[in-house]
Write a protein that holds these residues in place. Structure first.
Motif, PDB file in Angstrom:
ATOM      1  N   SER A  36       0.857  -1.178   0.000  1.00 23.04           N
ATOM      2  CA  SER A  36       0.000   0.000   0.000  1.00 23.04           C
ATOM      3  C   SER A  36       0.894   1.229   0.000  1.00 23.04           C
ATOM      4  CB  SER A  36      -0.934  -0.001   1.208  1.00 23.04           C
ATOM      5  OG  SER A  36      -0.200  -0.019   2.414  1.00 23.04           O
ATOM      6  N   GLU A  37       0.324   2.348  -0.455  1.00 24.47           N
ATOM      7  CA  GLU A  37       1.057   3.609  -0.480  1.00 24.47           C
ATOM      8  C   GLU A  37       0.342   4.607   0.402  1.00 24.47           C
ATOM      9  OE1 GLU A  37       2.215   5.117  -4.279  1.00 24.47           O
ATOM     10  OE2 GLU A  37       2.676   3.123  -5.052  1.00 24.47           O
ATOM     11  N   PHE A  38       1.135   5.373   1.140  1.00 25.38           N
ATOM     12  CA  PHE A  38       0.559   6.357   2.047  1.00 25.38           C
ATOM     13  C   PHE A  38       1.599   7.403   2.399  1.00 25.38           C
ATOM     14  CE2 PHE A  38       1.754   2.442   4.202  1.00 25.38           C
ATOM     15  CZ  PHE A  38       2.712   2.881   5.114  1.00 25.38           C
ATOM     16  N   THR A  39       1.114   8.505   2.961  1.00 32.94           N
ATOM     17  CA  THR A  39       1.977   9.573   3.465  1.00 32.94           C
ATOM     18  C   THR A  39       2.208   9.302   4.940  1.00 32.94           C
ATOM     19  OG1 THR A  39       1.035  11.098   1.860  1.00 32.94           O
ATOM     20  CG2 THR A  39       2.200  12.070   3.719  1.00 32.94           C
ATOM     21  N   PHE A  40       3.443   9.519   5.370  1.00 28.34           N
ATOM     22  CA  PHE A  40       3.865   9.138   6.710  1.00 28.34           C
ATOM     23  C   PHE A  40       4.651  10.270   7.350  1.00 28.34           C
ATOM     24  CE2 PHE A  40       6.269   6.478   9.762  1.00 28.34           C
ATOM     25  CZ  PHE A  40       5.273   5.621  10.194  1.00 28.34           C
ATOM     26  N   GLU A  73       9.188  -0.733   0.436  1.00 30.83           N
ATOM     27  CA  GLU A  73       9.599  -0.984  -0.941  1.00 30.83           C
ATOM     28  C   GLU A  73      10.129   0.287  -1.606  1.00 30.83           C
ATOM     29  OE1 GLU A  73       5.938  -2.531  -2.505  1.00 30.83           O
ATOM     30  OE2 GLU A  73       6.440  -4.571  -1.889  1.00 30.83           O
ATOM     31  N   ARG A  74       9.547   1.430  -1.218  1.00 25.49           N
ATOM     32  CA  ARG A  74       9.960   2.695  -1.800  1.00 25.49           C
ATOM     33  C   ARG A  74       9.610   3.798  -0.830  1.00 25.49           C
ATOM     34  NH1 ARG A  74       7.259   6.409  -4.117  1.00 25.49           N
ATOM     35  NH2 ARG A  74       5.371   5.212  -4.487  1.00 25.49           N
ATOM     36  N   LEU A  75      10.475   4.809  -0.758  1.00 20.45           N
ATOM     37  CA  LEU A  75      10.140   5.984   0.029  1.00 20.45           C
ATOM     38  C   LEU A  75      10.785   7.201  -0.586  1.00 20.45           C
ATOM     39  CD1 LEU A  75      11.924   6.674   3.336  1.00 20.45           C
ATOM     40  CD2 LEU A  75      12.740   4.828   1.942  1.00 20.45           C
ATOM     41  N   ALA A  76      10.115   8.325  -0.415  1.00 17.10           N
ATOM     42  CA  ALA A  76      10.623   9.590  -0.937  1.00 17.10           C
ATOM     43  C   ALA A  76      10.233  10.694   0.036  1.00 17.10           C
ATOM     44  CB  ALA A  76      10.018   9.871  -2.314  1.00 17.10           C
ATOM     45  N   ILE A  77      11.160  11.621   0.219  1.00 14.87           N
ATOM     46  CA  ILE A  77      10.874  12.773   1.066  1.00 14.87           C
ATOM     47  C   ILE A  77       9.982  13.732   0.283  1.00 14.87           C
ATOM     48  CG2 ILE A  77      11.860  14.787   2.229  1.00 14.87           C
ATOM     49  CD1 ILE A  77      14.337  13.142   2.825  1.00 14.87           C
ATOM     50  N   LEU A  78       8.897  14.148   0.910  1.00 18.11           N
ATOM     51  CA  LEU A  78       7.989  15.111   0.301  1.00 18.11           C
ATOM     52  C   LEU A  78       8.403  16.527   0.720  1.00 18.11           C
ATOM     53  CD1 LEU A  78       4.593  13.277   0.962  1.00 18.11           C
ATOM     54  CD2 LEU A  78       5.875  13.408  -1.189  1.00 18.11           C
ATOM     55  N   PRO A  79       8.093  17.530  -0.091  1.00 17.62           N
ATOM     56  CA  PRO A  79       8.445  18.905   0.282  1.00 17.62           C
ATOM     57  C   PRO A  79       7.549  19.467   1.401  1.00 17.62           C
ATOM     58  CG  PRO A  79       7.275  18.868  -1.810  1.00 17.62           C
ATOM     59  CD  PRO A  79       7.505  17.440  -1.428  1.00 17.62           C
TER      60      PRO A  79
END
Length: 178
Positions: A36-40, A73-79
């Motif tokens: 699943s994908e979500f903001t953390f 599996e994947r993560l990216a820093i959001l602005p």
């Protein structure tokens, strides 16, 4: 070391925590039947029971969660930044959970272990509230106060016939095999 395989992810997580930036995460969860994908909102990282975990607020679930880092599996820093109301306290969050899953109710647990396993039970510090007492017949009384019974029930089952649950009745009922 345990960190080397996940070093790039670790560095990204620490940068997000320091700068209070949200993360976009794709997570493979056994409990959610797949990815699943979500903001953390990342609060902290901790090594708990042989694995690294990221602790923070899952905005999709509206709940503070522990994510096993090697399941990300994947993560990216959001602005986007998040506001920290206070310092996150992992001990307070976990409270008296047996390991990592805090239940909604506290239970006094009392187990009698047979002499065959008494020494192995006593030599390990299983929980911060545990109390043990050696009995004259070589058996061991083990007492603990835990928040929830789900995790401790599996531990007790591992001892099979060598563990007799004396309290609470709810734990005895969970362990009864029909």
């Amino acid at each position: 070391s345990e960190v080397e395989g996940i070093r790039p992810m670790f560095d990204t997580i620490h940068r997000a925590i320091e700068q209070q930036h949200k993360l976009e995460i794709r997570y493979d969860s056994y409990h959610r039947n797949g990815s699943s994908e979500f903001t953390f909102q990342p609060y902290s990282v901790a090594f708990i029971h042989r694995a690294w975990y990221l602790i923070g607020l899952n905005e999709m679930q509206h709940a503070t969660e522990l994510l096993k880092i090697d399941h990300i599996e994947r993560l990216a820093i959001l602005p986007v930044r998040f506001a920290s109301q206070r310092l996150f306290d992992l001990d307070e969050f976990l409270a008296n959970a047996w390991h990592m899953v805090r239940g909604s109710q506290r239970y006094y647990v009392k187990i009698r272990f047979t002499p065959q396993v008494a020494d192995s039970v006593e030599e390990i510090r299983w929980h911060r509230t545990q109390r043990t007492q050696s009995l004259a017949d070589g058996s061991q009384l083990f007492e603990v106060d835990v928040d929830g019974l789900a995790e401790i029930s599996g531990w007790v089952l591992g001892y099979g016939e060598h563990a007799e649950v004396m309290a609470p009745p709810e734990l005895r009922n969970i362990l009864v095999i029909p």
